[in-house]
Scaffold this motif. Structure first.
Motif, short mmCIF file in Angstrom:
data_model
loop_
_atom_site.label_atom_id
_atom_site.label_comp_id
_atom_site.label_asym_id
_atom_site.label_seq_id
_atom_site.Cartn_x
_atom_site.Cartn_y
_atom_site.Cartn_z
N GLU A 77 0.87 -1.17 0.00
CA GLU A 77 0.00 0.00 0.00
C GLU A 77 0.91 1.23 0.00
OE1 GLU A 77 -2.99 -0.15 3.01
OE2 GLU A 77 -3.81 -2.06 2.30
N THR A 79 1.86 5.20 -0.90
CA THR A 79 1.41 6.57 -1.11
C THR A 79 2.56 7.37 -1.72
OG1 THR A 79 -0.14 6.55 0.75
CG2 THR A 79 0.61 8.70 0.00
N LYS A 103 -1.40 3.30 -4.38
CA LYS A 103 -2.61 3.27 -3.55
C LYS A 103 -3.22 4.67 -3.39
CE LYS A 103 -5.40 1.77 -0.13
NZ LYS A 103 -6.43 0.73 -0.28
N GLU A 164 2.40 6.11 7.01
CA GLU A 164 2.98 4.87 6.52
C GLU A 164 4.07 4.34 7.44
OE1 GLU A 164 0.88 7.00 3.59
OE2 GLU A 164 2.69 7.65 4.61
N ARG A 195 1.42 -6.88 3.55
CA ARG A 195 0.86 -5.62 3.08
C ARG A 195 1.49 -4.45 3.83
NH1 ARG A 195 -2.98 -4.94 -0.41
NH2 ARG A 195 -4.13 -6.72 -1.22
N THR A 197 2.90 -0.69 4.41
CA THR A 197 2.52 0.65 3.98
C THR A 197 3.79 1.47 3.81
OG1 THR A 197 2.23 1.37 6.28
CG2 THR A 197 0.28 0.56 5.12
#
Length: 253
Positions: A77, A79, A103, A164, A195, A197
């Protein structure tokens, strides 16, 4: 095959309804008709093959034929905190980042940004345009989820809102550390990637101010070099995203 997104509320039993701009585009631009087969994503979770059964103005009815079992989203995920570039570069960045599996994208007004969207109206107008580009790119690349494009933020606000687990900064003055040195990206390749971030930070044309780099380091961000050549801002974010996706995501198989 054309692809459309619908909310769960637009599904009744074994049929779904496409409404609004998508219905208009389907009929007037794509000229789809009864009997045509399309792909339909329901609630950004389920992907179906569907057959158009009714086309009438503002609403198109689709019979759900087959649930497709395909994993299209990245296990990461990510950003992208992208320093606002000049002209239409942001549109290119958004389009390609969506194709690569991003994402979320946060447009950032840095200290050295030439573009500064001061009014709420200007910010909302840009955000609406960018979100539409993300939507179209998600359809083209057969994404299940449409990435979020936030309203533009001042650097300090973007930093305060970054959540994150890992932060990576593309920094032209970093000479030693590269992506290969980030141990959290390299695990057992035989194991399923968790997963994680990850926040990726890329400055505008003028680069990051030293104060911004120090603020990023205070939250534990890792500055990295992308190689011996200086990349344009519209290249740097996509290169960084590709490298991270290749190391721990789903690029490269």
């Amino acid at each position: 095959m054309h692809r459309f997104f619908v909310d769960k509320c637009q599904v009744q039993e074994e049929s779904a309804y496409i409404t609004g701009e998508d219905a208009k585009h389907l009929e007037k631009v794509l000229r789809l008709k009864v009997g045509d087969i399309i792909e339909l994503v329901v609630g950004e979770e389920l992907e179906y093959l569907g057959e158009i059964t009714v086309v009438e103005g503002k609403s198109t009815q689709v019979k759900l034929l087959e649930l497709k079992q395909v994993q299209r989203e990245s296990p990461l995920e990510i950003t992208l905190y992208q320093g606002l570039p000049k002209a239409s570069k942001m549109e290119l960045i958004i389009q390609k980042a969506v194709e690569l599996g991003i994402k979320r994208i946060v447009p950032v007004m840095n200290q050295r940004s030439v573009v500064q969207l001061k009014t709420k109206k200007d910010q909302q107008k840009k955000q609406e345009r960018w979100q539409k580009i993300a939507y179209e790119a998600a359809k083209q690349s057969k994404r299940i989820k449409v990435p979020e494009i936030t309203l533009p933020m001042e650097f300090n606000r973007a930093l305060d809102n970054s959540f994150e687990e890992f932060q990576i900064v593309a920094y032209e003055d970093e000479e030693k550390k590269g992506i290969k040195d980030l141990t959290f990206l390299h695990g057992n390749k035989d194991q399923e990637v968790s997963r994680a971030t990850i926040g990726l930070w890329v400055g505008p044309e003028g680069g990051f101010a030293e104060q911004e780099i120090e603020s990023l380091k205070k939250i534990g961000a890792n500055t990295v070099t992308l190689g011996p050549r200086i990349l344009r801002t519209e290249t740097a974010g996509l290169a960084l995203l590709t490298m991270v996706q290749y190391e721990s995501g789903d690029l490269g198989g």
